[in-house]
Design an enzyme around this catalytic site. Structure first.
Site, short mmCIF file in Angstrom:
data_model
loop_
_atom_site.label_atom_id
_atom_site.label_comp_id
_atom_site.label_asym_id
_atom_site.label_seq_id
_atom_site.Cartn_x
_atom_site.Cartn_y
_atom_site.Cartn_z
N LYS A 139 -20.78 66.45 -75.61
CA LYS A 139 -21.76 66.59 -73.73
C LYS A 139 -20.43 67.65 -73.62
O LYS A 139 -19.06 67.47 -73.92
CB LYS A 139 -21.70 65.50 -73.72
CG LYS A 139 -21.11 65.06 -72.23
CD LYS A 139 -21.44 63.60 -72.00
CE LYS A 139 -22.02 63.56 -70.24
NZ LYS A 139 -22.34 62.13 -69.27
N GLU A 190 -19.38 54.80 -58.86
CA GLU A 190 -18.97 55.09 -60.23
C GLU A 190 -17.45 54.32 -60.24
O GLU A 190 -16.65 54.80 -59.67
CB GLU A 190 -19.09 56.36 -60.73
CG GLU A 190 -18.21 55.84 -62.22
CD GLU A 190 -18.93 56.76 -63.70
OE1 GLU A 190 -18.36 56.54 -64.22
OE2 GLU A 190 -19.53 57.89 -62.77
N GLU A 234 -26.87 60.54 -73.40
CA GLU A 234 -26.18 61.12 -72.20
C GLU A 234 -24.94 59.69 -72.10
O GLU A 234 -23.63 59.80 -72.16
CB GLU A 234 -26.27 61.66 -71.11
CG GLU A 234 -25.28 62.21 -70.02
CD GLU A 234 -25.42 62.53 -68.65
OE1 GLU A 234 -25.33 62.76 -67.66
OE2 GLU A 234 -27.11 62.83 -69.08
N GLU A 370 -30.30 68.19 -60.04
CA GLU A 370 -29.66 67.04 -60.02
C GLU A 370 -27.84 67.07 -59.19
O GLU A 370 -28.07 66.45 -58.33
CB GLU A 370 -29.54 66.85 -61.43
CG GLU A 370 -28.59 65.57 -61.66
CD GLU A 370 -27.75 64.51 -63.21
OE1 GLU A 370 -26.37 64.59 -62.93
OE2 GLU A 370 -29.14 65.08 -63.85
#
Length: 388
Positions: A139, A190, A234, A370
């Site tokens: 990733k 987050e 992901e 995004e």
């Protein structure tokens, strides 16, 4: 400790009576509490052992403060200096119930997307090629910036109020960068790490979908995210990496089998609330933040390979974007969030940052869209109508 600057305290143990955010103030706010710092009792910009430096600051502050709190900002690149400070006074206000509407929207004189939309999408293609050719690379997170010049300096107090009100379940922060004109500001959804005694909580986010004004379209977007193989993959990469780091440090670690939905005003995210109990009570919240940072949610996996690929593809330095921001105390407790949904301000000049996770199956245009949706968190707070 020649890197340490000590400033004589002024009413060090009295709370600040003024809740308004003024130039030079620092702030970290979450559901668990609000720390609004005024002035600076101690600060350092360490290039060495950050944890040791923080311990030293808190020990020295204990001479004049009953319960000192350190507010900190860690860079994306650990080779760059961190910003650690103990405010002269701490005010702990309640979150505002309504953002000010008196301040007019910011007027944009110049706007530059860097890299451009076309260049960003090409960067995603480059990342996909690397993921295909390098078997170890699983990733990458690629980001872009929006650089704005405004007609006048931003109103820090109003921007922070708006961020706070529109993201009440997240982590609102504002940290000065050397002087009253330079700030790092944001509202992260987050949680990187929270520690209270031996108890720890982590809530990684990875996998994103836009929200919609129409309730049915919004529900469909959320369900599609929960069912998306690409986004689930992901997200699983991020959770796996956190598990690898934390499990050896914990007596037990509880990780749900599947992610759940977390929302902001603009976005849906896949999130996994992780809870555990530390084996060693001497491990602090800052120690854990350093161990976890950067997670694959903002960098990639494996970390070293992802860093090199990002440095090759991204045409700018991230600075404090994708770093960590939060607080800790002398007992080792604290809360650190991932430094995203952010802007670095220098008077009228602003740089906004946003990134997207790239895995096999990513579509360049969708990843660019995004990042544009993520930039809207700051644009909304500024009152700017711009489609990045």
């Amino acid at each position: 400790m020649d890197m340490l600057t000590r400033i004589q305290p002024k009413q060090a143990d009295r709370p600040c009576p003024d809740p308004d955010f003024l130039p030079g103030d620092s702030l970290f706010a979450s559901r668990e509490g609000v720390f609004h710092g005024r002035g600076c009792l101690l600060h350092t910009e360490p290039l060495g052992d950050i944890s040791r430096q923080a311990t030293s600051l808190l020990a020295q502050a204990a001479d004049t403060q009953a319960a000192p709190v350190l507010l900190g900002l860690l860079p994306y690149d650990p080779a760059q200096p961190a910003q650690l400070r103990i405010p002269r006074t701490i005010h702990c206000p309640h979150p505002p119930t309504q953002a000010s509407s008196a301040t007019p929207p910011a007027r944009v004189l110049q706007a530059r997307e860097y890299p451009s939309r076309t260049q960003y999408e090409q960067g995603v293609r480059d990342a996909l090629r690397r993921l295909d050719q390098e078997s170890a690379l699983r990733k990458l997170v690629l980001s872009r910036t929006l650089q704005l010049r405004l007609a006048q300096d931003i109103d820090l107090h109003t921007v922070i109020q708006r961020l706070w009100q529109r993201n009440p379940h997240g982590y609102t922060y504002a940290m000065p960068l050397g002087d009253d004109q330079h700030y790092f500001i944001g509202a992260s959804p987050e949680l990187l790490i929270q520690r209270h005694g031996r108890r720890i909580t982590v809530h990684p986010l990875a996998g994103t979908a836009a929200r919609h004004a129409d309730p049915q379209a919004d529900a469909d977007s959320a369900q599609a995210l929960l069912d998306s193989p690409k986004d689930l993959h992901e997200h699983a990469i991020v959770v796996e990496a956190i598990d690898t780091i934390l499990r050896p440090l914990c007596r037990h670690l509880n990780i749900p089998a599947r992610p759940s939905l977390t929302s902001t005003t603009r976005l849906w995210h896949l999130g996994t609330p992780i809870q555990g109990e530390l084996a060693d009570p001497g491990i602090t919240a800052l120690d854990l933040a350093i161990a976890l940072h950067p997670t694959p949610a903002v960098c990639g996996l494996p970390t070293a390979d992802a860093r090199r690929a990002i440095a090759d593809i991204e045409p700018f330095e991230r600075g404090y974007f994708a770093g960590a921001v939060g607080w800790c105390n002398a007992q080792g407790d604290g809360v650190w969030s991932v430094a995203i949904r952010c802007v670095q301000s220098a008077g009228r000049d602003l740089t906004l940052y946003a990134g997207a996770g790239i895995v096999p199956g990513s579509v360049p245009e969708q990843e660019r869209i995004e990042t544009g949706n993520k930039l809207r968190t700051i644009l909304d707070a500024l009152g700017i109508e711009f489609t990045p």
